[in-house]
Design a protein around this motif. Structure first.
Motif, mmCIF file in Angstrom:
data_model
loop_
_atom_site.group_PDB
_atom_site.id
_atom_site.type_symbol
_atom_site.label_atom_id
_atom_site.label_comp_id
_atom_site.label_asym_id
_atom_site.label_seq_id
_atom_site.Cartn_x
_atom_site.Cartn_y
_atom_site.Cartn_z
ATOM 1 N N LEU A 167 0.817 -1.216 0.000
ATOM 2 C CA LEU A 167 0.000 0.000 0.000
ATOM 3 C C LEU A 167 0.849 1.264 0.000
ATOM 4 C CD1 LEU A 167 -2.800 -1.017 2.544
ATOM 5 C CD2 LEU A 167 -2.844 -1.143 0.040
ATOM 6 N N PHE A 168 2.025 1.178 0.604
ATOM 7 C CA PHE A 168 2.948 2.315 0.667
ATOM 8 C C PHE A 168 4.305 1.844 0.162
ATOM 9 C CE2 PHE A 168 -0.185 2.634 4.056
ATOM 10 C CZ PHE A 168 -0.774 3.861 3.766
ATOM 11 N N PRO A 169 4.503 1.847 -1.156
ATOM 12 C CA PRO A 169 5.674 1.202 -1.773
ATOM 13 C C PRO A 169 7.031 1.710 -1.312
ATOM 14 C CG PRO A 169 4.003 1.704 -3.416
ATOM 15 C CD PRO A 169 3.573 2.379 -2.161
ATOM 16 N N ASN A 170 7.100 2.922 -0.773
ATOM 17 C CA ASN A 170 8.409 3.419 -0.320
ATOM 18 C C ASN A 170 8.758 2.928 1.079
ATOM 19 O OD1 ASN A 170 6.387 5.134 0.871
ATOM 20 N ND2 ASN A 170 8.039 6.562 1.423
ATOM 21 N N LYS A 171 7.843 2.209 1.714
ATOM 22 C CA LYS A 171 8.103 1.672 3.050
ATOM 23 C C LYS A 171 8.492 0.197 2.937
ATOM 24 C CE LYS A 171 5.018 4.877 5.447
ATOM 25 N NZ LYS A 171 6.145 5.656 6.017
ATOM 26 N N VAL A 172 9.657 -0.114 3.449
ATOM 27 C CA VAL A 172 10.226 -1.457 3.333
ATOM 28 C C VAL A 172 10.520 -1.982 4.735
ATOM 29 C CG1 VAL A 172 12.172 -2.822 2.475
ATOM 30 C CG2 VAL A 172 11.222 -0.957 1.085
ATOM 31 N N THR A 173 10.162 -3.233 4.974
ATOM 32 C CA THR A 173 10.422 -3.862 6.269
ATOM 33 C C THR A 173 11.522 -4.898 6.127
ATOM 34 O OG1 THR A 173 8.107 -3.576 6.895
ATOM 35 C CG2 THR A 173 9.415 -5.106 8.214
ATOM 36 N N ARG A 174 12.448 -4.875 7.063
ATOM 37 C CA ARG A 174 13.526 -5.859 7.109
ATOM 38 C C ARG A 174 13.191 -6.910 8.172
ATOM 39 N NH1 ARG A 174 19.725 -5.942 6.736
ATOM 40 N NH2 ARG A 174 20.315 -7.605 8.177
ATOM 41 N N TYR A 175 13.323 -8.179 7.794
ATOM 42 C CA TYR A 175 13.127 -9.268 8.734
ATOM 43 C C TYR A 175 14.405 -10.090 8.826
ATOM 44 C CZ TYR A 175 8.135 -8.267 8.212
ATOM 45 O OH TYR A 175 6.911 -7.658 8.185
ATOM 46 N N GLU A 176 14.806 -10.393 10.063
ATOM 47 C CA GLU A 176 15.932 -11.288 10.285
ATOM 48 C C GLU A 176 15.425 -12.730 10.128
ATOM 49 O OE1 GLU A 176 18.835 -9.925 10.581
ATOM 50 O OE2 GLU A 176 17.942 -7.925 10.700
ATOM 51 N N LEU A 177 16.203 -13.566 9.448
ATOM 52 C CA LEU A 177 15.759 -14.928 9.155
ATOM 53 C C LEU A 177 16.542 -15.991 9.918
ATOM 54 C CD1 LEU A 177 15.105 -14.739 5.300
ATOM 55 C CD2 LEU A 177 13.526 -14.357 7.197
ATOM 56 N N SER A 178 17.186 -15.624 10.985
ATOM 57 C CA SER A 178 17.874 -16.633 11.792
ATOM 58 C C SER A 178 16.829 -17.475 12.524
ATOM 59 C CB SER A 178 18.816 -15.971 12.788
ATOM 60 O OG SER A 178 18.103 -15.068 13.619
ATOM 61 N N PRO A 179 17.120 -18.757 12.791
ATOM 62 C CA PRO A 179 16.137 -19.638 13.440
ATOM 63 C C PRO A 179 15.620 -19.125 14.773
ATOM 64 C CG PRO A 179 17.922 -20.936 12.509
ATOM 65 C CD PRO A 179 18.330 -19.492 12.377
ATOM 66 N N ASP A 180 16.390 -18.340 15.490
ATOM 67 C CA ASP A 180 15.908 -17.827 16.777
ATOM 68 C C ASP A 180 14.934 -16.669 16.605
ATOM 69 O OD1 ASP A 180 18.188 -16.321 15.820
ATOM 70 O OD2 ASP A 180 18.163 -15.257 17.725
ATOM 71 N N LYS A 181 14.814 -16.130 15.395
ATOM 72 C CA LYS A 181 13.895 -15.023 15.119
ATOM 73 C C LYS A 181 12.616 -15.485 14.423
ATOM 74 C CE LYS A 181 16.518 -11.617 16.603
ATOM 75 N NZ LYS A 181 16.102 -10.763 17.742
ATOM 76 N N ILE A 182 12.619 -16.683 13.865
ATOM 77 C CA ILE A 182 11.477 -17.193 13.102
ATOM 78 C C ILE A 182 10.889 -18.403 13.822
ATOM 79 C CG2 ILE A 182 10.718 -18.147 10.887
ATOM 80 C CD1 ILE A 182 11.584 -15.238 10.711
ATOM 81 N N ASP A 183 9.637 -18.290 14.254
ATOM 82 C CA ASP A 183 8.993 -19.413 14.926
ATOM 83 C C ASP A 183 8.665 -20.535 13.951
ATOM 84 O OD1 ASP A 183 8.980 -18.077 17.377
ATOM 85 O OD2 ASP A 183 7.053 -17.128 16.959
ATOM 86 N N LEU A 184 8.261 -20.147 12.747
ATOM 87 C CA LEU A 184 7.836 -21.143 11.759
ATOM 88 C C LEU A 184 7.805 -20.501 10.378
ATOM 89 C CD1 LEU A 184 5.186 -23.866 12.016
ATOM 90 C CD2 LEU A 184 4.837 -22.147 10.235
ATOM 91 N N VAL A 185 8.152 -21.286 9.361
ATOM 92 C CA VAL A 185 8.078 -20.837 7.974
ATOM 93 C C VAL A 185 6.899 -21.539 7.309
ATOM 94 C CG1 VAL A 185 9.274 -20.601 5.778
ATOM 95 C CG2 VAL A 185 10.580 -20.599 7.916
ATOM 96 N N MET A 186 5.979 -20.748 6.771
ATOM 97 C CA MET A 186 4.789 -21.291 6.130
ATOM 98 C C MET A 186 4.888 -21.130 4.613
ATOM 99 S SD MET A 186 0.906 -20.795 7.400
ATOM 100 C CE MET A 186 1.015 -19.004 7.394
ATOM 101 N N PHE A 187 4.538 -22.203 3.916
ATOM 102 C CA PHE A 187 4.609 -22.227 2.459
ATOM 103 C C PHE A 187 3.213 -22.446 1.868
ATOM 104 C CE2 PHE A 187 8.671 -23.623 4.044
ATOM 105 C CZ PHE A 187 9.616 -23.098 3.173
ATOM 106 N N CYS A 188 2.995 -21.897 0.676
ATOM 107 C CA CYS A 188 1.788 -22.200 -0.091
ATOM 108 C C CYS A 188 2.166 -22.150 -1.563
ATOM 109 C CB CYS A 188 0.674 -21.208 0.209
ATOM 110 S SG CYS A 188 -0.910 -21.679 -0.535
ATOM 111 N N SER A 189 1.959 -23.249 -2.267
ATOM 112 C CA SER A 189 2.409 -23.322 -3.652
ATOM 113 C C SER A 189 1.564 -24.307 -4.450
ATOM 114 C CB SER A 189 3.885 -23.751 -3.712
ATOM 115 O OG SER A 189 4.329 -23.879 -5.049
#
Length: 317
Positions: free
Chosen positions: A34-56
Motif C-alpha cells: 500500500l505504501f511502496p516506499n516503506k520497506v520492512t527488514r526481517y531477520e531470518l535466523s532460526p531464533d527469530k522465526i517461529d515457523l516458515v509457512m509455504f503455499c504453492s
C-alpha cells in the motif's frame, strides 16, 4: 514470528533461488503493497522465526534443496491441487504430476506438515459439480496417506473475475451445500480431515470443520511444539488464521490462474518478473534511495522452552 512465503505469490514455483538465498544470507526485505516506499527488514535466523509457512502449486523446483530450510526451521506446507486444466491455470502442472510432487514433499517433511488445498471451488460449463466429484475422489484416494488435512473454499466473486472469467457460473447456496456434501462424504471415505477456509457457511452436517487453515494449534501439532494462546485475527472476513508476515509481492505470480486475487493481470506479472534479481533482498527490484527501511516486529509466539513438550525440548525438529 510466523514467516509466510506464499500468500502474495507462488514463491516456491518461480523464486526458489531467491528464497533459499535469503535464508542463507539471513535477512529479507518486504515492500509494503500500500505504501511502496516503506520497506520492512526481517531477520531470518532460526531464533527469530517461529515457523516458515509455504503455499504453492508446484514444489518441484525447491524439493532438492528444501532441506536447507527444513533442517533448521519449523515448517508447514499448503499444496494447492485443483480440478482445473491449463484453460484456468495455464502454468500449473497436470494433476498426476502434482500428486507425485506432493507425495515426494510429504515423504521429505512428514505428512503432518502437509495440507492439500482444493480451492477455490468454482463452476463453469466445463467444471461442473460432477467433474468436481470425480476429480476430488481421484485425488483423495491417492493423497490421503500423505496429508495432514484437506482445505477447500468457494471462489470469491471479485469484480475483476467478471472480466477474467466471464464463463464463471455464480454459486448458489444449493450448489455450495451439494458440493460440501460431496467433498465431505469423499473425505470421510478416505479418512481425510476436511475443513473450509475463509468461508462463513456452516457445513458441519457434512463432516466439514470450520477452522482456520493456519492456526497455532495446527502449526504446533505439526511441529511438536506449543504456541501461546493468542487471538487469531485472520486476514479477511471468515478467516481464522494466525497473523503472519509475508515476504512476497503482488503481481509477480506467473501461474496465470484466471481466478487469481494477487495479480491484476498475467501480463503485469510477466512484466514484473523481468525486474526480479535473485541476489536482491527484495523479491521485486532493488532498494531505492527514497525507500524507508524499518526493522520488523519479530516477537515470538512460542511458549517458553520450559513449557514445551518433553520430546521437543525447545529445539528445532
Amino acid at each position: 514470528m510466523i514467516l509466510n512465503t506464499g500468500a502474495r505469490t507462488d514463491t516456491v514455483s518461480f523464486y526458489s533461488e531467491w528464497l533459499l538465498r535469503r535464508f542463507a544470507e539471513g535477512f529479507v526485505y518486504a515492500r509494503n503493497p500500500l505504501f511502496p516506499n516503506k520497506v520492512t527488514r526481517y531477520e531470518l535466523s532460526p531464533d527469530k522465526i517461529d515457523l516458515v509457512m509455504f503455499c504453492s502449486k508446484n514444489y518441484a523446483p525447491i524439493l532438492p534443496r528444501l532441506h536447507e530450510i527444513t533442517d533448521f526451521y519449523r515448517t508447514y506446507f499448503h499444496y494447492t491441487i485443483t480440478a482445473y486444466g491449463t484453460d484456468v491455470e495455464p502454468l500449473v502442472p497436470p494433476i498426476d504430476e502434482s500428486i507425485r510432487t506432493l507425495i515426494a514433499l510429504s515423504k521429505q517433511v512428514g505428512r503432518q506438515r502437509v495440507s492439500w488445498r482444493y480451492d477455490p471451488v468454482l463452476l463453469t460449463d466445463t467444471y461442473t459439480i460432477d467433474v468436481h466429484a470425480r476429480t476430488f475422489e481421484y485425488m483423495a484416494e491417492r493423497l490421503a496417506p500423505h496429508i495432514d488435512r484437506c482445505i477447500f473454499s468457494f471462489v470469491e466473486m471479485y469484480k475483476k473475475l467478471e472480466v477474467n472469467m466471464p464463463e464463471l457460473i455464480p454459486l448458489s447456496e444449493d450448489d455450495k451445500n451439494r458440493i460440501a456434501e460431496i467433498l465431505g462424504g469423499i473425505a470421510k471415505k478416505y479418512g481425510i480431515h476436511i475443513q473450509t477456509c475463509g468461508t462463513n457457511g456452516d457445513y458441519s452436517r457434512f463432516g466439514i470443520h470450520s477452522s482456520g487453515c493456519a492456526t497455532l494449534s495446527i502449526l504446533g501439532a505439526a511441529n511438536g511444539c506449543e504456541f501461546k494462546e493468542l487471538k487469531h485475527k485472520g486476514l479477511r472476513a471468515g478467516c481464522h488464521c494466525i497473523e503472519s508476515r509475508d515476504i512476497g509481492a503482488y503481481d509477480t505470480c506467473l501461474n496465470g490462474c484466471k481466478y487469481c486475487y494477487a495479480n491484476k493481470s498475467p501480463q503485469k506479472a510477466r512484466d514484473n518478473f523481468r525486474l526480479h534479481n535473485p541476489a536482491s533482498p527484495l523479491l521485486l527490484g532493488e532498494l531505492l534511495p527514497t525507500d524507508e527501511v524499518t526493522q520488523g516486529n519479530q516477537k515470538s509466539l512460542l511458549k517458553p522452552a520450559s513449557q514445551q513438550p518433553e520430546l521437543f525440548n525447545g529445539e528445532i525438529k
